[in-house]
Design an enzyme around this catalytic site. Structure first.
Site, PDB file in Angstrom:
ATOM      1  CG  ASP A 198      -1.923   1.118   1.231  1.00 23.80           C
ATOM      2  OD1 ASP A 198      -2.594   1.292   0.201  1.00 23.80           O
ATOM      3  OD2 ASP A 198      -2.039   1.836   2.250  1.00 23.80           O
ATOM      4  CG  HIS A 202       2.359   6.590  -1.556  1.00 20.70           C
ATOM      5  ND1 HIS A 202       1.958   6.881  -2.835  1.00 20.70           N
ATOM      6  CD2 HIS A 202       1.233   6.230  -0.901  1.00 20.70           C
ATOM      7  CE1 HIS A 202       0.640   6.716  -2.934  1.00 20.70           C
ATOM      8  NE2 HIS A 202       0.186   6.311  -1.766  1.00 20.70           N
TER       9      HIS A 202
HETATM   10  C1  BG6 Z   1      -3.044   5.804  -0.277  1.00 24.17           C
HETATM   11  C2  BG6 Z   1      -3.085   4.562   0.570  1.00 24.17           C
HETATM   12  O1  BG6 Z   1      -2.377   5.538  -1.479  1.00 24.17           O
HETATM   13  O2  BG6 Z   1      -2.338   6.823   0.429  1.00 24.17           O
HETATM   14  C3  BG6 Z   1      -3.759   4.851   1.894  1.00 24.17           C
HETATM   15  O3  BG6 Z   1      -3.826   3.568  -0.120  1.00 24.17           O
HETATM   16  C4  BG6 Z   1      -3.071   6.001   2.592  1.00 24.17           C
HETATM   17  O4  BG6 Z   1      -3.738   3.700   2.729  1.00 24.17           O
HETATM   18  C5  BG6 Z   1      -2.953   7.192   1.653  1.00 24.17           C
HETATM   19  O5  BG6 Z   1      -3.843   6.360   3.719  1.00 24.17           O
HETATM   20  C6  BG6 Z   1      -2.108   8.282   2.270  1.00 24.17           C
HETATM   21  O6  BG6 Z   1      -2.159   9.424   1.479  1.00 24.17           O
HETATM   22  P1  BG6 Z   1      -1.987  10.876   2.095  1.00 24.17           P
HETATM   23  O7  BG6 Z   1      -1.994  11.767   0.909  1.00 24.17           O
HETATM   24  O8  BG6 Z   1      -3.151  11.087   3.014  1.00 24.17           O
HETATM   25  O9  BG6 Z   1      -0.695  10.865   2.836  1.00 24.17           O
END
Ligand code: BG6
Ligand code: NDP
Length: 480
Positions: free
Chosen positions: A232, A237
């Site tokens: 995930d 990320h």
């Molecule tokens: C998403 C994930 O890609 O990014 C989620 O699937 C996560 O689990 C989210 O909560 C976090 O994104 P941000 O922009 O809130 O840091």
């Protein structure tokens, strides 16, 4: 900036992503301009234009976009088409032509797949078979994450995509790349030579990237229990952030020049040693005053689930610039605070003139903290002499805050959607990048690890700190 007129087709337009992120982003992009951007929502549910507009108005209201202009925009520019789960998309193709005729559009189309990842392959096949990969104008395909579950499925998905679409039409989303602070990493590094000159193994001791979330899995247990923190967050990320921190200077700021350098970083990462991975799963605990239930008690999560909601990993890069500098990635749900930070810890002086000792007299290294969210900005911790003759040193942050300098910054999805329409692929993940990232993580996502328990509201399992090595007492990003 005025957006090029086009039809924005969202496949999966009754889902959470569309209602919370995509619709408000589109609305915000077109709010102050007359451009012809027409939205066609598509899903298998039995809706029509009218009911889709009604739910969209509520979604926009929840996102803070209200008023007669918004209602009128919904009535004038939103449409809905029901599609079969598995069957062909010829009715969709006909509807698209009809809407384009009605609005006088010239055939520029975005297909945004906001679908459960298991549906990506069939939806792409059906779009291609219906002749929707080409149009009288341009056609672009946007694919949400996660792209594959491991290397093999990512390769299969790439081959389905390339059967119908050219890579130049494909926009693989990693919404972290759309965050203003993430884009600024490139500007920070490559327009301020003062930092770039120190950005290497001679000056840097270690790099940490932490993405801590203070929420649990919420309503997404069904998806999350099959994904976990590695799929995930880490594979996409955090790894994207790592590539931007570690990449070499691109020859230009063009999409492929930047993406070429990011791929080289991924290729330089040594195979991960399982001893360098710590996984965790949150149990019951408190975040502030709120009691958070254990992960295993969340909706749609198996009662005996071993899915990791926390992961910390040490990575080593075999590259001229970074040999010997460990990179630590750490992410978790239900942690003490929400923060995304990169910390670059610099080496200490080789000798200590000020205290007359040969080594170790300065306990604190200079650290550059790049805070990507919230409280976006950076601070550089340096040592200064305390006034007087105590001889003591103090660590002082030199601080920059986005909100103080610029006020509000745009939402990631707005930036990314505008780039799709403008045909700029810089902030999107290329096919070889996604495969290289999976090459790295596939062995560990396929190894069964027992996650360490940690209470909700903590910084994760204690064992994660041991990853930093015997000489480092704590994380520079969000210390435990
Ligand atoms: C998403 C994930 O890609 O990014 C989620 O699937 C996560 O689990 C989210 O909560 C976090 O994104 P941000 O922009 O809130 O840091
Ligand atoms: P949801 O489950 O909420 O929505 C999925 C959508 O797809 C619904 O509109 C559903 O409607 C539709 N759908 C399901 N099966 C089919 C099918 N066979 N054909 C056509 N439409 C179908 O998911 P999310 O909106 O949360 O997520 C969508 C994508 O975005 C996922 O890839 C997710 O990983 C990604 N993402 C989501 C984030 C979020 O915050 N929600 C954040 C980052 C990424 P219907 O059943 O009526 O067809």
């Amino acid at each position: 900036m005025s957006l090029t007129p086009h039809l924005f087709v969202v496949v999966g337009a009754t889902g959470d992503l569309f209602s919370r992120k995509l619709l408000p982003a589109i609305r915000s992009l077109v709010a102050d301009q007359d451009s012809q951007v027409v939205v066609l929502g598509v899903a298998t549910g039995d809706l029509n234009d009218e009911s889709f507009r009604a739910t969209s108005r509520l979604d926009l209201e929840a996102a803070g976009a209200t008023g007669p202009d918004t209602d009128k925009w919904c009535d004038d520019f939103l449409h809905y088409e029901q599609i079969p789960k598995e069957g062909d998309y010829s009715a969709l193709a006909d509807r698209i032509e009809e809407i384009e005729r009605e609005h006088g559009l010239s055939g520029n189309r975005v297909f945004y797949l906001a679908l459960p990842p298991s549906v990506f392959p069939i939806a792409i096949e059906r779009l291609g078979e219906a002749g929707l990969a080409q149009s009288p104008g341009w056609t672009r395909l946007v694919i949400e994450k996660p792209f594959g579950r491991e290397l093999e499925s990512a390769r299969e998905l790439n081959s389905v995509v390339h059967r119908h679409f050219d890579e130049s039409q494909v926009y693989r989303i990693d919404h972290y790349l759309g965050k203003e602070t993430v884009q600024n990493l490139l500007v920070f590094r490559f327009t301020n030579p003062i930092f770039e000159a120190s950005w290497n193994r001679d000056r840097v001791e270690r790099v940490e990237i932490t993405v801590a979330e203070s929420l649990g899995v919420g309503e997404r247990g069904g998806y999350y229990d099959r994904a976990g923190a590695l799929r995930d967050m880490i594979q996409n990320h955090l790894t994207q952030l790592l590539t931007l921190v570690a990449m070499e200077t691109p020859v230009t700021f063009a999409a492929d020049a930047i993406r070429d350098e990011k791929v080289k970083v991924l290729r330089s990462i040594r195979g991960i040693n399982p001893d360098d991975v710590v996984l965790g799963q949150y149990g019951e605990g408190r975040i502030g005053t709120e009691l958070i239930g254990a992960y295993r008690d969340a909706a749609d999560v198996a009662a005996d689930s071993d899915t990791a909601t926390f992961a910390a990993i040490r990575l080593d890069l075999d590259s001229w610039r970074w040999q010997g500098v460990p990179f630590f990635l750490r992410t978790g749900k239900a942690m003490k605070e929400r923060t995304t930070q990169i910390a670059v810890t610099f080496r200490r002086p080789p000798i200590c003139l000020i205290h007359g000792k040969s080594d170790g007299c300065i306990e604190h290294s200079d650290v550059l903290h790049l805070t990507l969210q919230p409280d976006e900005g950076f601070s550089l911790e340096i040592e200064v002499k305390e006034p007087g003759d105590s001889g003591r040193l103090r660590t002082i942050p030199l601080h920059f805050s986005y909100s103080e300098a610029f006020g509000d910054i745009p939402e990631a999805y707005e930036t990314l959607l505008a780039d799709v329409v403008e045909g700029d692929q810089t902030l999107f993940v290329r096919s070889d990048e996604v495969e290289e990232a999976w090459r790295l993580y596939t062995p560990i996502v396929e190894t069964p690890f027992g996650p360490h328990p940690y209470p909700a509201g903590s910084w994760g399992p204690e064992a994660a700190r041991d990853l930093l090595g015997p000489d480092v007492t704590n994380w520079a990003t969000a210390p435990q």
